[in-house]
Design a protein around this motif. Structure first.
Motif, mmCIF file in Angstrom:
data_model
loop_
_atom_site.group_PDB
_atom_site.id
_atom_site.type_symbol
_atom_site.label_atom_id
_atom_site.label_comp_id
_atom_site.label_asym_id
_atom_site.label_seq_id
_atom_site.Cartn_x
_atom_site.Cartn_y
_atom_site.Cartn_z
ATOM 1 N N LYS A 2 31.178 -16.952 64.466
ATOM 2 C CA LYS A 2 30.259 -16.001 63.850
ATOM 3 C C LYS A 2 29.808 -16.499 62.471
ATOM 4 O O LYS A 2 28.629 -16.471 62.144
ATOM 5 C CB LYS A 2 30.913 -14.634 63.736
ATOM 6 N N GLU A 3 30.756 -16.988 61.668
ATOM 7 C CA GLU A 3 30.429 -17.508 60.337
ATOM 8 C C GLU A 3 29.510 -18.727 60.431
ATOM 9 O O GLU A 3 28.528 -18.834 59.693
ATOM 10 C CB GLU A 3 31.703 -17.896 59.593
ATOM 11 N N ALA A 4 29.831 -19.639 61.329
ATOM 12 C CA ALA A 4 29.024 -20.852 61.475
ATOM 13 C C ALA A 4 27.614 -20.522 61.954
ATOM 14 O O ALA A 4 26.636 -21.093 61.465
ATOM 15 C CB ALA A 4 29.696 -21.822 62.440
ATOM 16 N N GLU A 45 25.420 -17.133 68.067
ATOM 17 C CA GLU A 45 26.789 -17.478 68.445
ATOM 18 C C GLU A 45 26.793 -18.112 69.836
ATOM 19 O O GLU A 45 27.521 -19.070 70.089
ATOM 20 C CB GLU A 45 27.669 -16.236 68.412
ATOM 21 N N ALA A 68 25.933 -17.768 61.478
ATOM 22 C CA ALA A 68 25.180 -17.169 60.370
ATOM 23 C C ALA A 68 24.759 -18.238 59.365
ATOM 24 O O ALA A 68 23.626 -18.246 58.874
ATOM 25 C CB ALA A 68 26.031 -16.095 59.690
ATOM 26 N N ARG A 69 25.668 -19.155 59.060
ATOM 27 C CA ARG A 69 25.372 -20.213 58.100
ATOM 28 C C ARG A 69 24.266 -21.138 58.600
ATOM 29 O O ARG A 69 23.408 -21.574 57.844
ATOM 30 C CB ARG A 69 26.651 -21.002 57.817
ATOM 31 N N LEU A 70 24.284 -21.445 59.897
ATOM 32 C CA LEU A 70 23.323 -22.369 60.488
ATOM 33 C C LEU A 70 22.031 -21.694 60.942
ATOM 34 O O LEU A 70 21.054 -22.368 61.278
ATOM 35 C CB LEU A 70 23.956 -23.095 61.670
ATOM 36 N N GLY A 71 22.045 -20.375 61.015
ATOM 37 C CA GLY A 71 20.856 -19.658 61.464
ATOM 38 C C GLY A 71 20.603 -19.773 62.951
ATOM 39 O O GLY A 71 19.448 -19.791 63.387
#
Length: 89
Positions: free
Chosen positions: A19-21, A29, A23-26
């Motif tokens: 989920k974090e990745a 999931e 969001a960071r990468l746009g």
């Protein structure tokens, strides 16, 4: 590429990292999960034909020493480029 739906069980910690990745990468999931599945599938693939046959060999000119590698790497750096010491060779 046609996609098929499947169910996968995953640890909460792994899902949080995904989920974090995402969001960071746009990206979604699901896209990250598909990429992970694809990478594992390729890494575990067994080829029908060997890359090199028993009749083929590679001659590297004898043993390659640590000093040989360092010499080549020193020549590959341009003037003024920093020398980074790593743990390899």
């Amino acid at each position: 590429m046609a996609l098929k739906r499947t169910n996968v069980y995953a640890d909460d910690e792994d899902l949080a990292l995904i989920k974090e990745a995402a969001a960071r990468l746009g990206v979604s999931e699901a896209e990250l999960i598909r990429e992970g599945i694809h990478r594992i599938a390729l890494a575990q693939r067994v080829w029908d034909e060997p890359i090199v046959t028993d009749d083929e060999t590679f001659d590297l000119g004898g043993p390659i020493t640590r000093d040989d590698v360092r010499e080549v790497m020193a020549g590959a750096r341009g003037p003024g480029e920093p020398h980074e010491r790593g743990h390899a060779a």
